[in-house]
Scaffold this active site. Structure first.
Site, mmCIF file in Angstrom:
data_model
loop_
_atom_site.group_PDB
_atom_site.id
_atom_site.type_symbol
_atom_site.label_atom_id
_atom_site.label_comp_id
_atom_site.label_asym_id
_atom_site.label_seq_id
_atom_site.Cartn_x
_atom_site.Cartn_y
_atom_site.Cartn_z
ATOM 1 N N LYS B 99 0.888 -1.159 0.000
ATOM 2 C CA LYS B 99 0.000 0.000 0.000
ATOM 3 C C LYS B 99 0.927 1.210 0.000
ATOM 4 O O LYS B 99 1.594 1.491 0.993
ATOM 5 C CB LYS B 99 -0.889 0.019 1.248
ATOM 6 C CG LYS B 99 -1.625 1.356 1.391
ATOM 7 C CD LYS B 99 -2.576 1.371 2.578
ATOM 8 C CE LYS B 99 -2.908 2.805 2.945
ATOM 9 N NZ LYS B 99 -3.987 2.902 3.938
ATOM 10 N N GLY B 160 -8.388 8.946 9.331
ATOM 11 C CA GLY B 160 -8.772 9.140 10.717
ATOM 12 C C GLY B 160 -9.785 10.236 10.978
ATOM 13 O O GLY B 160 -10.069 10.551 12.137
ATOM 14 N N ALA B 186 -9.590 5.298 3.635
ATOM 15 C CA ALA B 186 -9.435 6.442 4.532
ATOM 16 C C ALA B 186 -10.704 7.271 4.646
ATOM 17 O O ALA B 186 -11.335 7.633 3.653
ATOM 18 C CB ALA B 186 -8.271 7.357 4.135
ATOM 19 N N ASN B 208 -9.459 1.777 9.002
ATOM 20 C CA ASN B 208 -8.744 1.445 10.232
ATOM 21 C C ASN B 208 -9.424 2.148 11.403
ATOM 22 O O ASN B 208 -10.074 1.507 12.222
ATOM 23 C CB ASN B 208 -7.270 1.844 10.113
ATOM 24 C CG ASN B 208 -6.415 1.336 11.267
ATOM 25 O OD1 ASN B 208 -5.238 1.085 11.121
ATOM 26 N ND2 ASN B 208 -6.979 1.183 12.453
ATOM 27 N N THR B 209 -9.325 3.465 11.460
ATOM 28 C CA THR B 209 -9.846 4.221 12.606
ATOM 29 C C THR B 209 -11.336 4.003 12.799
ATOM 30 O O THR B 209 -11.814 3.947 13.942
ATOM 31 C CB THR B 209 -9.559 5.716 12.416
ATOM 32 O OG1 THR B 209 -8.189 5.893 12.087
ATOM 33 C CG2 THR B 209 -9.877 6.497 13.675
#
Lengths: 66, 261
Positions: B99, B160, B186, B208-209
């Site tokens: 990535k 995030g 994202a 992720n977040t």
């Protein structure tokens, strides 16, 4: 000889190999990868690759990230 | 339903890719990964702490017989750093997947398009399967595809930020023109964001977040799994057209007539 390991200056004896450096650092030989002067050092050559004065060595691992 | 995701030579049943960062603990991360149904997870590459005796490491919590690891070049601001990081990751993990992240600015964490293109070109030439993190710019996405990237990964919103898809129109344009998989990466914050992104027709989501920073990450991972599946099914089902005015759902014939008293 003076080398940089992960950004820190270190005094090491001449002719030290990557494998010997990892032992000196107390680092496992697995779960890490090494670059010297911006080039990857293959794991299979750790025992033969001799560090030279002024070398910049990076020892990395996988960490949590997105 | 045979709806396999193909990236390079790899095939996945799950269209959700998740990160390993920011979890309250590695145990929670592991449980969240399982709940998410993800088959690919990202990791970052960092210097070891030289004075720290190694205990359990991240890789101890990732079962590589079930999960494909996707190393990232997070933290790199130059093409040179990103290329070296990718090469180290390949040596460490014995994968040619990467990535590619080359960041232009610490506050927005937006990718630097020029450096990303330069790094992508070098990595493709070096045999990597490159999944580049990119802004929602159709031109840069086209250029990355032309270079030979295996997918393009436009952001929904800053890393995030949890804002969800900020520009669905750009994402739709990118998906319409791309011949490689489009993975929105994202900015996804909650399940509805994920469903909306998938309804745009993209091939997969990376987050992720959105999971790790939820109050209950494992529960959110369950939610995200269903949201990705629901959004994908709704996209494949073909939604109804929107209308300004009503269109009755019940018949207008044979209405009961009530006499006014």
């Amino acid at each position: 000889m003076t080398v940089t390991v992960n950004g820190e200056s270190r005094e090491l004896r001449e002719g030290l190999t990557i494998a010997q450096l990892l032992v000196l650092l107390g680092t496992a030989q697995t779960g890490i990868a090494v670059a010297c002067n911006d080039a990857v050092v293959r794991r299979s050559t750790f025992g033969e690759y001799r560090i030279a004065h002024g070398d910049r060595i990076e020892v990395i691992q996988a960490v949590a990230g997105g | 339903m045979n709806d396999v995701l193909r990236i390079g030579t790899l095939e996945f049943a799950s269209r959700l890719i998740v990160g390993t960062g920011k979890y309250p603990s590695l145990e929670v991360m592991q449980a969240a990964h399982a709940a998410s149904g993800a088959q690919m997870v990202t990791v970052a590459i960092r210097r070891i702490a030289l004075d720290d005796p190694s205990g359990k490491t991240l890789l101890d919590y990732i079962d590589r017989s079930r999960l494909t690891i996707l190393p990232n070049t997070a933290g790199c601001y130059t093409a040179r750093d990103a290329v070296l990081t990718a090469q180290l990751a390949r040596e460490l993990l014995q994968t040619d997947l990467v990535k590619l992240e080359v960041i232009g600015d610490a506050q927005t964490l937006h990718p630097d398009p020029r450096a990303t293109l330069e790094a992508a070109e070098r990595l493709v030439a070096d045999g990597f399967t490159v999944l580049p993190y990119v802004g929602d710019d159709p031109i840069v996405c086209r250029q990355l595809e032309e270079i030979g990237c295996a997918a393009v990964m436009p952001l929904a919103a800053p890393i995030g930020s949890g804002l969800g898809v900020c520009n669905p129109y750009s994402i739709r344009i990118i998906k319409e023109r791309a011949k490689v998989p489009v993975i929105v990466d994202a900015g996804v914050g909650t399940a509805s964001d994920a469903a909306i992104a998938m309804e745009l027709g993209v091939d997969a989501l990376l987050m992720n977040t959105g999971i790790a920073a939820a109050r209950n990450p494992v529960l959110m991972a369950h939610a995200m799994r269903r949201a990705v599946e629901a959004g994908r099914m709704a996209y494949l089902a073909g939604r109804m057209a929107k209308r300004l005015y009503a269109s009755a759902s019940s018949p207008m014939e044979n209405l009961i007539a009530v006499e006014e008293a």
